[in-house]
Design a protein around this motif. Structure first.
Motif, PDB file in Angstrom:
ATOM      1  N   MET A 175      19.937 -37.390  19.509  1.00  0.00           N
ATOM      2  CA  MET A 175      20.953 -37.292  18.473  1.00  0.00           C
ATOM      3  C   MET A 175      20.603 -36.146  17.527  1.00  0.00           C
ATOM      4  O   MET A 175      19.513 -36.092  16.989  1.00  0.00           O
ATOM      5  N   HIS A 176      21.516 -35.223  17.371  1.00  0.00           N
ATOM      6  CA  HIS A 176      21.288 -34.089  16.483  1.00  0.00           C
ATOM      7  C   HIS A 176      21.697 -34.454  15.074  1.00  0.00           C
ATOM      8  O   HIS A 176      22.746 -35.038  14.852  1.00  0.00           O
ATOM      9  N   LYS A 177      20.834 -34.111  14.140  1.00  0.00           N
ATOM     10  CA  LYS A 177      21.087 -34.387  12.736  1.00  0.00           C
ATOM     11  C   LYS A 177      21.124 -33.070  11.970  1.00  0.00           C
ATOM     12  O   LYS A 177      20.641 -32.051  12.446  1.00  0.00           O
ATOM     13  N   ASN A 178      21.659 -33.130  10.767  1.00  0.00           N
ATOM     14  CA  ASN A 178      21.574 -31.999   9.859  1.00  0.00           C
ATOM     15  C   ASN A 178      20.229 -32.058   9.159  1.00  0.00           C
ATOM     16  O   ASN A 178      19.634 -33.128   9.045  1.00  0.00           O
ATOM     17  N   VAL A 179      19.775 -30.931   8.657  1.00  0.00           N
ATOM     18  CA  VAL A 179      18.504 -30.881   7.931  1.00  0.00           C
ATOM     19  C   VAL A 179      18.493 -31.916   6.810  1.00  0.00           C
ATOM     20  O   VAL A 179      17.501 -32.606   6.600  1.00  0.00           O
ATOM     21  N   GLU A 180      19.602 -32.063   6.128  1.00  0.00           N
ATOM     22  CA  GLU A 180      19.697 -32.990   4.998  1.00  0.00           C
ATOM     23  C   GLU A 180      19.515 -34.446   5.415  1.00  0.00           C
ATOM     24  O   GLU A 180      19.188 -35.291   4.591  1.00  0.00           O
ATOM     25  N   ASP A 181      19.751 -34.754   6.682  1.00  0.00           N
ATOM     26  CA  ASP A 181      19.643 -36.133   7.168  1.00  0.00           C
ATOM     27  C   ASP A 181      18.196 -36.596   7.339  1.00  0.00           C
ATOM     28  O   ASP A 181      17.938 -37.790   7.437  1.00  0.00           O
ATOM     29  N   TYR A 182      17.260 -35.661   7.393  1.00  0.00           N
ATOM     30  CA  TYR A 182      15.852 -36.018   7.576  1.00  0.00           C
ATOM     31  C   TYR A 182      15.224 -36.380   6.238  1.00  0.00           C
ATOM     32  O   TYR A 182      15.625 -35.863   5.197  1.00  0.00           O
ATOM     33  N   PRO A 183      14.202 -37.243   6.257  1.00  0.00           N
ATOM     34  CA  PRO A 183      13.519 -37.596   5.001  1.00  0.00           C
ATOM     35  C   PRO A 183      12.729 -36.409   4.449  1.00  0.00           C
ATOM     36  O   PRO A 183      12.502 -35.417   5.164  1.00  0.00           O
ATOM     37  N   MET A 184      12.301 -36.516   3.207  1.00  0.00           N
ATOM     38  CA  MET A 184      11.566 -35.445   2.547  1.00  0.00           C
ATOM     39  C   MET A 184      10.231 -35.165   3.250  1.00  0.00           C
ATOM     40  O   MET A 184       9.767 -34.025   3.278  1.00  0.00           O
ATOM     41  N   ILE A 185       9.626 -36.193   3.821  1.00  0.00           N
ATOM     42  CA  ILE A 185       8.361 -36.042   4.534  1.00  0.00           C
ATOM     43  C   ILE A 185       8.596 -36.393   6.002  1.00  0.00           C
ATOM     44  O   ILE A 185       9.073 -37.476   6.325  1.00  0.00           O
ATOM     45  N   LEU A 186       8.251 -35.455   6.880  1.00  0.00           N
ATOM     46  CA  LEU A 186       8.478 -35.624   8.315  1.00  0.00           C
ATOM     47  C   LEU A 186       7.199 -36.050   9.023  1.00  0.00           C
ATOM     48  O   LEU A 186       6.107 -35.687   8.607  1.00  0.00           O
ATOM     49  N   ASN A 187       7.375 -36.798  10.118  1.00  0.00           N
ATOM     50  CA  ASN A 187       6.237 -37.173  10.958  1.00  0.00           C
ATOM     51  C   ASN A 187       6.396 -36.509  12.330  1.00  0.00           C
ATOM     52  O   ASN A 187       7.347 -35.761  12.560  1.00  0.00           O
ATOM     53  N   ALA A 188       5.481 -36.798  13.241  1.00  0.00           N
ATOM     54  CA  ALA A 188       5.510 -36.162  14.569  1.00  0.00           C
ATOM     55  C   ALA A 188       6.788 -36.503  15.330  1.00  0.00           C
ATOM     56  O   ALA A 188       7.312 -35.666  16.074  1.00  0.00           O
ATOM     57  N   GLU A 189       7.288 -37.702  15.148  1.00  0.00           N
ATOM     58  CA  GLU A 189       8.527 -38.091  15.833  1.00  0.00           C
ATOM     59  C   GLU A 189       9.695 -37.217  15.376  1.00  0.00           C
ATOM     60  O   GLU A 189      10.506 -36.779  16.191  1.00  0.00           O
ATOM     61  N   HIS A 190       9.774 -36.948  14.068  1.00  0.00           N
ATOM     62  CA  HIS A 190      10.826 -36.070  13.545  1.00  0.00           C
ATOM     63  C   HIS A 190      10.676 -34.654  14.115  1.00  0.00           C
ATOM     64  O   HIS A 190      11.661 -34.050  14.536  1.00  0.00           O
ATOM     65  N   ILE A 191       9.435 -34.151  14.104  1.00  0.00           N
ATOM     66  CA  ILE A 191       9.177 -32.796  14.608  1.00  0.00           C
ATOM     67  C   ILE A 191       9.586 -32.696  16.074  1.00  0.00           C
ATOM     68  O   ILE A 191      10.244 -31.736  16.484  1.00  0.00           O
ATOM     69  N   ALA A 192       9.218 -33.712  16.855  1.00  0.00           N
ATOM     70  CA  ALA A 192       9.569 -33.733  18.276  1.00  0.00           C
ATOM     71  C   ALA A 192      11.086 -33.711  18.462  1.00  0.00           C
ATOM     72  O   ALA A 192      11.605 -32.988  19.313  1.00  0.00           O
TER      73      ALA A 192
END
Length: 65
Positions: free
Chosen positions: A1-18
């Motif tokens: 699922m593609h999200k906009n940058v704004e949809d991600y939390p302020m702090i990213l983890n490896a799952e987000h990066i992947a």
């Protein structure tokens, strides 16, 4: 699922990066170990501030990932 940058939390983890880079989670962990990566260590956890990650990513596009 593609999200906009704004949809991600302020702090990213490896799952987000992947998810963002469309790579595996183990590859995301390897990437996070690069000396140029703006990594935050919290105990054994690896995190990165969203703004720092996207700034780092744009620099990689210029320099060649």
């Amino acid at each position: 699922m593609h999200k906009n940058v704004e949809d991600y939390p302020m702090i990213l983890n490896a799952e987000h990066i992947a998810e963002i880079l469309m790579i595996s989670k183990p590859t995301a962990y390897e990437l996070m170990e690069q000396t140029s990566f703006p990594l935050i260590r919290i105990g054994r956890s690896k995190r990165v501030l969203k703004d720092k990650f996207f700034n780092w990513l744009s620099q990689q596009q210029v320099c060649g990932l």
